[in-house]
Design a protein around this motif. Structure first.
Motif, PDB file in Angstrom:
ATOM      1  N   ARG A  56     -44.269 -49.163  63.344  1.00 55.22           N
ATOM      2  CA  ARG A  56     -43.998 -48.421  62.215  1.00 55.22           C
ATOM      3  C   ARG A  56     -45.411 -47.438  61.946  1.00 55.22           C
ATOM      4  NH1 ARG A  56     -41.064 -49.972  57.693  1.00 55.22           N
ATOM      5  NH2 ARG A  56     -39.529 -51.681  58.288  1.00 55.22           N
ATOM      6  N   MET A  57     -45.021 -46.325  61.077  1.00 60.41           N
ATOM      7  CA  MET A  57     -46.074 -45.318  60.814  1.00 60.41           C
ATOM      8  C   MET A  57     -47.327 -45.867  60.357  1.00 60.41           C
ATOM      9  SD  MET A  57     -45.069 -42.387  62.115  1.00 60.41           S
ATOM     10  CE  MET A  57     -45.733 -40.906  61.209  1.00 60.41           C
ATOM     11  N   GLN A  58     -47.180 -46.880  59.194  1.00 64.59           N
ATOM     12  CA  GLN A  58     -48.221 -47.358  58.555  1.00 64.59           C
ATOM     13  C   GLN A  58     -49.123 -48.217  59.600  1.00 64.59           C
ATOM     14  OE1 GLN A  58     -49.512 -46.480  55.594  1.00 64.59           O
ATOM     15  NE2 GLN A  58     -51.127 -47.748  56.466  1.00 64.59           N
ATOM     16  N   GLU A  59     -48.482 -48.808  60.461  1.00 65.54           N
ATOM     17  CA  GLU A  59     -49.053 -50.096  61.145  1.00 65.54           C
ATOM     18  C   GLU A  59     -49.925 -49.217  62.289  1.00 65.54           C
ATOM     19  OE1 GLU A  59     -47.674 -53.584  64.229  1.00 65.54           O
ATOM     20  OE2 GLU A  59     -46.208 -52.227  63.470  1.00 65.54           O
ATOM     21  N   LEU A  60     -49.596 -48.042  62.726  1.00 59.71           N
ATOM     22  CA  LEU A  60     -50.174 -47.207  63.747  1.00 59.71           C
ATOM     23  C   LEU A  60     -51.267 -46.682  62.989  1.00 59.71           C
ATOM     24  CD1 LEU A  60     -50.430 -45.932  66.473  1.00 59.71           C
ATOM     25  CD2 LEU A  60     -48.808 -43.885  65.537  1.00 59.71           C
ATOM     26  N   ALA A  61     -51.053 -46.266  61.813  1.00 55.94           N
ATOM     27  CA  ALA A  61     -52.354 -45.515  60.924  1.00 55.94           C
ATOM     28  C   ALA A  61     -53.360 -46.771  60.870  1.00 55.94           C
ATOM     29  CB  ALA A  61     -51.921 -45.325  59.652  1.00 55.94           C
ATOM     30  N   ASP A  62     -52.980 -47.938  60.633  1.00 57.24           N
ATOM     31  CA  ASP A  62     -54.012 -49.066  60.401  1.00 57.24           C
ATOM     32  C   ASP A  62     -54.667 -49.301  61.956  1.00 57.24           C
ATOM     33  OD1 ASP A  62     -53.188 -49.294  57.730  1.00 57.24           O
ATOM     34  OD2 ASP A  62     -52.138 -51.281  57.999  1.00 57.24           O
ATOM     35  N   LEU A  63     -54.013 -49.540  62.797  1.00 58.73           N
ATOM     36  CA  LEU A  63     -54.400 -49.830  63.908  1.00 58.73           C
ATOM     37  C   LEU A  63     -55.565 -48.511  64.682  1.00 58.73           C
ATOM     38  CD1 LEU A  63     -51.282 -50.995  65.765  1.00 58.73           C
ATOM     39  CD2 LEU A  63     -53.356 -52.348  65.133  1.00 58.73           C
ATOM     40  N   ILE A  64     -55.291 -47.528  64.174  1.00 54.19           N
ATOM     41  CA  ILE A  64     -56.304 -46.597  64.882  1.00 54.19           C
ATOM     42  C   ILE A  64     -57.250 -45.946  63.873  1.00 54.19           C
ATOM     43  CG2 ILE A  64     -54.750 -45.805  66.818  1.00 54.19           C
ATOM     44  CD1 ILE A  64     -53.904 -43.389  65.341  1.00 54.19           C
ATOM     45  N   GLY A  65     -56.897 -46.352  62.547  1.00 54.67           N
ATOM     46  CA  GLY A  65     -58.173 -46.240  61.436  1.00 54.67           C
ATOM     47  C   GLY A  65     -57.784 -44.592  60.819  1.00 54.67           C
ATOM     48  N   ASN A  67     -55.342 -42.286  57.675  1.00 49.88           N
ATOM     49  CA  ASN A  67     -54.611 -42.580  56.332  1.00 49.88           C
ATOM     50  C   ASN A  67     -53.322 -42.395  56.904  1.00 49.88           C
ATOM     51  OD1 ASN A  67     -54.644 -39.888  55.904  1.00 49.88           O
ATOM     52  ND2 ASN A  67     -56.494 -39.897  54.843  1.00 49.88           N
ATOM     53  N   GLN A  68     -52.380 -42.266  55.917  1.00 47.31           N
ATOM     54  CA  GLN A  68     -50.940 -42.098  56.195  1.00 47.31           C
ATOM     55  C   GLN A  68     -50.686 -40.683  56.320  1.00 47.31           C
ATOM     56  OE1 GLN A  68     -48.435 -44.614  56.239  1.00 47.31           O
ATOM     57  NE2 GLN A  68     -47.029 -42.710  57.145  1.00 47.31           N
ATOM     58  N   SER A  69     -51.476 -39.675  55.902  1.00 44.12           N
ATOM     59  CA  SER A  69     -51.190 -38.262  55.945  1.00 44.12           C
ATOM     60  C   SER A  69     -51.862 -37.686  57.354  1.00 44.12           C
ATOM     61  CB  SER A  69     -51.881 -37.554  54.913  1.00 44.12           C
ATOM     62  OG  SER A  69     -52.146 -36.299  54.958  1.00 44.12           O
ATOM     63  N   SER A  70     -52.793 -38.400  57.743  1.00 41.87           N
ATOM     64  CA  SER A  70     -53.395 -37.954  58.944  1.00 41.87           C
ATOM     65  C   SER A  70     -52.601 -38.381  60.167  1.00 41.87           C
ATOM     66  CB  SER A  70     -54.986 -38.615  59.239  1.00 41.87           C
ATOM     67  OG  SER A  70     -55.711 -37.927  58.298  1.00 41.87           O
ATOM     68  N   VAL A  71     -52.069 -39.659  59.992  1.00 47.09           N
ATOM     69  CA  VAL A  71     -51.069 -40.203  61.038  1.00 47.09           C
ATOM     70  C   VAL A  71     -49.894 -39.484  61.153  1.00 47.09           C
ATOM     71  CG1 VAL A  71     -49.771 -42.242  60.125  1.00 47.09           C
ATOM     72  CG2 VAL A  71     -50.739 -42.284  62.285  1.00 47.09           C
ATOM     73  N   SER A  72     -49.351 -39.205  60.063  1.00 47.01           N
ATOM     74  CA  SER A  72     -48.076 -38.135  60.016  1.00 47.01           C
ATOM     75  C   SER A  72     -48.446 -36.698  60.868  1.00 47.01           C
ATOM     76  CB  SER A  72     -47.744 -37.802  58.452  1.00 47.01           C
ATOM     77  OG  SER A  72     -47.335 -39.079  57.935  1.00 47.01           O
ATOM     78  N   ARG A  73     -49.479 -36.311  60.653  1.00 54.29           N
ATOM     79  CA  ARG A  73     -49.953 -35.104  61.285  1.00 54.29           C
ATOM     80  C   ARG A  73     -49.951 -35.343  62.912  1.00 54.29           C
ATOM     81  NH1 ARG A  73     -53.015 -34.326  56.856  1.00 54.29           N
ATOM     82  NH2 ARG A  73     -54.932 -34.994  57.801  1.00 54.29           N
TER      83      ARG A  73
END
Length: 141
Positions: A56-65, A67-73
């Motif tokens: 999940r996008m949020q899970e990936l964001a948490d794993l690599i440190g 935020n949601q906006s940065s992981v979306s980009r």
């Protein structure tokens, strides 16, 4: 300020210094040798180790440190390069997954030795710094 607070402050300063040095070396090596950003590489690593190569996008964001906006980009860049694709959660249509592609796996596998070698070199170099060496002696096997 107590002695413990001073010691904690120096320890944290050392960790921040070590982190900055290592991150800089890793980012430079991955970019110059593979045209890959450090966060992109880390995302591909996490995806390659995940069940079915998806998170999940949020899970990936948490794993690599990130935020949601940065992981979306980040995921948008990986998708544009053909390294990942998005998928909808079958149980919850609001849930969005990012899935590593075969090309993404190949890029991650090709870049992994560069990451490992550069990490070891950066830690070896840091171990020669008298301000950081004692911390590395404890942290590094």
């Amino acid at each position: 300020m107590s002695a413990g607070e001073k010691t904690d402050g120096r320890l944290w300063d050392g960790i921040v210094t070590l982190h900055g040095r290592v991150e800089h070396r890793l980012a430079k090596a991955l970019q110059s040798r593979h045209g890959l950003g450090l966060s992109e590489f880390r995302a591909l690593c996490r995806l390659s180790r995940a069940d079915d190569g998806e998170l999940r996008m949020q899970e990936l964001a948490d794993l690599i440190g990130l935020n949601q906006s940065s992981v979306s980009r980040l995921v948008a860049r990986l998708e544009s390069a053909g390294l990942t694709r998005r998928d909808m959660c079958p149980k919850d249509r609001r849930g969005v997954y990012t899935v590593i592609t075969e090309e993404g796996r190949a890029v991650q596998e090709k870049a992994a030795p560069t990451y490992a070698e550069t990490l070891t070199e950066a830690l070896d170099e840091a171990a020669r710094d008298p301000a950081i060496a004692p911390m590395l002696t404890v942290l590094r096997p």
